[in-house]
Design a protein around this motif. Structure first.
Motif, PDB file in Angstrom:
ATOM      1  N   ILE A   6       1.255  -1.211  -0.040  1.00 25.01           N
ATOM      2  CA  ILE A   6      -0.148   0.122   0.135  1.00 25.01           C
ATOM      3  C   ILE A   6       1.014   1.146   0.430  1.00 25.01           C
ATOM      4  O   ILE A   6       1.342   1.573   1.106  1.00 25.01           O
ATOM      5  CB  ILE A   6      -1.273  -0.082   1.203  1.00 25.01           C
ATOM      6  N   GLU A   7       0.831   1.859  -0.715  1.00 20.83           N
ATOM      7  CA  GLU A   7       2.171   2.974  -0.796  1.00 20.83           C
ATOM      8  C   GLU A   7       1.184   4.056  -2.255  1.00 20.83           C
ATOM      9  O   GLU A   7       1.102   3.129  -3.388  1.00 20.83           O
ATOM     10  CB  GLU A   7       3.646   2.172  -1.472  1.00 20.83           C
ATOM     11  N   ASP A   8       1.139   4.761  -2.311  1.00 18.83           N
ATOM     12  CA  ASP A   8       0.932   6.294  -3.416  1.00 18.83           C
ATOM     13  C   ASP A   8       1.752   6.796  -4.306  1.00 18.83           C
ATOM     14  O   ASP A   8       1.313   7.118  -5.468  1.00 18.83           O
ATOM     15  CB  ASP A   8      -0.151   7.054  -2.717  1.00 18.83           C
ATOM     16  N   GLY A  33      -5.187   5.128   0.142  1.00 19.91           N
ATOM     17  CA  GLY A  33      -5.263   4.305   1.175  1.00 19.91           C
ATOM     18  C   GLY A  33      -6.595   3.688   1.284  1.00 19.91           C
ATOM     19  O   GLY A  33      -6.801   2.120   2.088  1.00 19.91           O
ATOM     20  N   GLU A  34      -7.887   4.244   0.474  1.00 19.79           N
ATOM     21  CA  GLU A  34      -9.137   3.105   0.367  1.00 19.79           C
ATOM     22  C   GLU A  34      -9.205   2.307   0.104  1.00 19.79           C
ATOM     23  O   GLU A  34      -9.103   0.562   0.438  1.00 19.79           O
ATOM     24  CB  GLU A  34     -10.043   4.211  -1.043  1.00 19.79           C
ATOM     25  N   ASP A  51       2.708   1.786   3.980  1.00 17.67           N
ATOM     26  CA  ASP A  51       3.089   2.904   3.640  1.00 17.67           C
ATOM     27  C   ASP A  51       2.048   4.153   4.595  1.00 17.67           C
ATOM     28  O   ASP A  51       0.993   4.137   4.856  1.00 17.67           O
ATOM     29  CB  ASP A  51       3.092   4.313   2.205  1.00 17.67           C
ATOM     30  N   LEU A  52       2.362   4.567   5.615  1.00 20.50           N
ATOM     31  CA  LEU A  52       1.631   5.963   6.649  1.00 20.50           C
ATOM     32  C   LEU A  52       1.038   6.487   5.642  1.00 20.50           C
ATOM     33  O   LEU A  52      -0.096   7.484   6.579  1.00 20.50           O
ATOM     34  CB  LEU A  52       2.779   5.850   7.855  1.00 20.50           C
ATOM     35  N   MET A  53       2.188   7.936   4.772  1.00 19.74           N
ATOM     36  CA  MET A  53       1.369   8.571   4.686  1.00 19.74           C
ATOM     37  C   MET A  53       0.685   8.137   3.077  1.00 19.74           C
ATOM     38  O   MET A  53       1.390   7.865   2.188  1.00 19.74           O
ATOM     39  CB  MET A  53       2.414   9.367   4.020  1.00 19.74           C
ATOM     40  N   LEU A  54      -1.031   8.197   3.344  1.00 18.22           N
ATOM     41  CA  LEU A  54      -1.571   8.003   2.170  1.00 18.22           C
ATOM     42  C   LEU A  54      -2.852   9.181   2.048  1.00 18.22           C
ATOM     43  O   LEU A  54      -2.837   9.695   2.972  1.00 18.22           O
ATOM     44  CB  LEU A  54      -2.433   6.659   2.802  1.00 18.22           C
ATOM     45  N   PRO A  55      -3.278   9.110   0.470  1.00 13.95           N
ATOM     46  CA  PRO A  55      -4.245  10.089   0.511  1.00 13.95           C
ATOM     47  C   PRO A  55      -4.894   9.173   0.548  1.00 13.95           C
ATOM     48  O   PRO A  55      -5.389   8.212   0.389  1.00 13.95           O
ATOM     49  CB  PRO A  55      -3.957  10.539  -0.793  1.00 13.95           C
ATOM     50  N   GLU A  61      -5.033   4.169   9.848  1.00 14.26           N
ATOM     51  CA  GLU A  61      -6.373   3.671  10.342  1.00 14.26           C
ATOM     52  C   GLU A  61      -6.306   2.051   9.398  1.00 14.26           C
ATOM     53  O   GLU A  61      -7.099   2.089  10.306  1.00 14.26           O
ATOM     54  CB  GLU A  61      -7.355   4.834   9.072  1.00 14.26           C
ATOM     55  N   ILE A  62      -5.237   2.668   8.402  1.00 11.98           N
ATOM     56  CA  ILE A  62      -5.702   1.011   7.632  1.00 11.98           C
ATOM     57  C   ILE A  62      -5.107  -0.182   8.799  1.00 11.98           C
ATOM     58  O   ILE A  62      -6.295  -1.068   9.001  1.00 11.98           O
ATOM     59  CB  ILE A  62      -4.614   1.212   6.616  1.00 11.98           C
ATOM     60  N   LEU A  63      -4.334   0.274   9.122  1.00  7.70           N
ATOM     61  CA  LEU A  63      -3.816  -0.773  10.700  1.00  7.70           C
ATOM     62  C   LEU A  63      -4.541  -1.094  11.216  1.00  7.70           C
ATOM     63  O   LEU A  63      -4.954  -2.123  12.203  1.00  7.70           O
ATOM     64  CB  LEU A  63      -2.351  -0.016  10.828  1.00  7.70           C
TER      65      LEU A  63
END
Ligand code: CA
Length: 228
Positions: A6-8, A33-34, A51-55, A61-63
């Motif tokens: 998960i990486e933007d 993120g969605e 990745d922690l910084m996601l749009p 939140e995902i975690l």
């Protein structure tokens, strides 16, 4: 082995997908993120690289969502340099490990191997690289049948190198996994060098074929053969 990335950032996502695929992993990439949240909740993965910084939805939140659902999939978070609070929050939220960007790919592979190995009970108790042998139960180390006496730390260091044989071990990995220091404010380079040199003197000095090699600027590798 199926990994969800998960990486933007497209470049990073592509590099991860290509690199991991070339190592034989089955990779699914989510760039928002969605999407990541949806995939993590609806499918089963062996590991999630987050990745922690996601749009959209943040990595935290995902975690939280994953852990609320009681999913025990290993999660390795990717954080920006200096984002120490994120890292702490990530670990508090149930991440298993973290890597600070930019990271070396061999280090990522080593972390993935460590996380996906954990929980398996068949962790080898006897390790061998060429004529160097280690019994992890009796803590006896021999080279060409001759005993090598190591301190506790030297033993731990050698065991780590043997478990990663043929793969580059970075200083970051040693700081994190052998010295168990997560706060990089403590410079450990000299400490690591002293231990590596002592270990080398004990296990390699008397032999023509050297096993422990330094890779300048990267770290160390334990392997058979003269070339690092
Ligand atoms: Ca990002």
């Amino acid at each position: 082995m199926h990994i969800l990335v998960i990486e933007d950032e497209s470049k990073v996502a592509k590099a991860l997908r290509d690199g991991l695929a070339s190592e034989g992993y089955n990779v699914t990439v989510a760039q928002t993120g969605e999407d990541g949240f949806f995939l993590a909740m609806s499918q089963t993965f062996d590991l999630i690289l987050l990745d922690l910084m996601l749009p959209g939805r943040s990595g935290i939140e995902i975690l939280n969502g994953i852990r609320r659902k009681n999913r025990d999939v290993p999660v390795l978070i990717l954080t920006a340099k200096d984002a120490i609070e994120d890292r702490v929050l990530g670990l508090d939220s149930g991440a298993d490990d973290y890597l600070v960007k930019p990271f070396a790919f061999p280090e990522l592979l080593a972390r993935i191997r460590a996380l996906t190995r954990r929980g398996r009970i068949d962790l080898a108790l006897k390790l061998k690289v060429a004529n160097l042998e280690m019994d992890c139960v009796t803590r006896k180390v021999t080279r060409d049948k001759r005993d090598i006496l190591l301190t506790g730390k030297e033993f731990e260091l050698l065991e780590y190198l043997m478990r990663h044989q043929g793969h580059v071990v970075s200083r970051e990995m040693l700081v994190h996994d052998v010295w168990h220091v997560t706060d990089r404010a403590t410079p450990l380079d000299n400490v690591i060098d002293v231990h590596v040199n002592r270990l080398r003197a004990k296990m390699d000095a008397d032999f023509d074929n050297k096993l422990l090699h330094t890779i300048r600027g990267v770290g160390f590798i334990l392997k058979e053969g003269d070339e690092p």
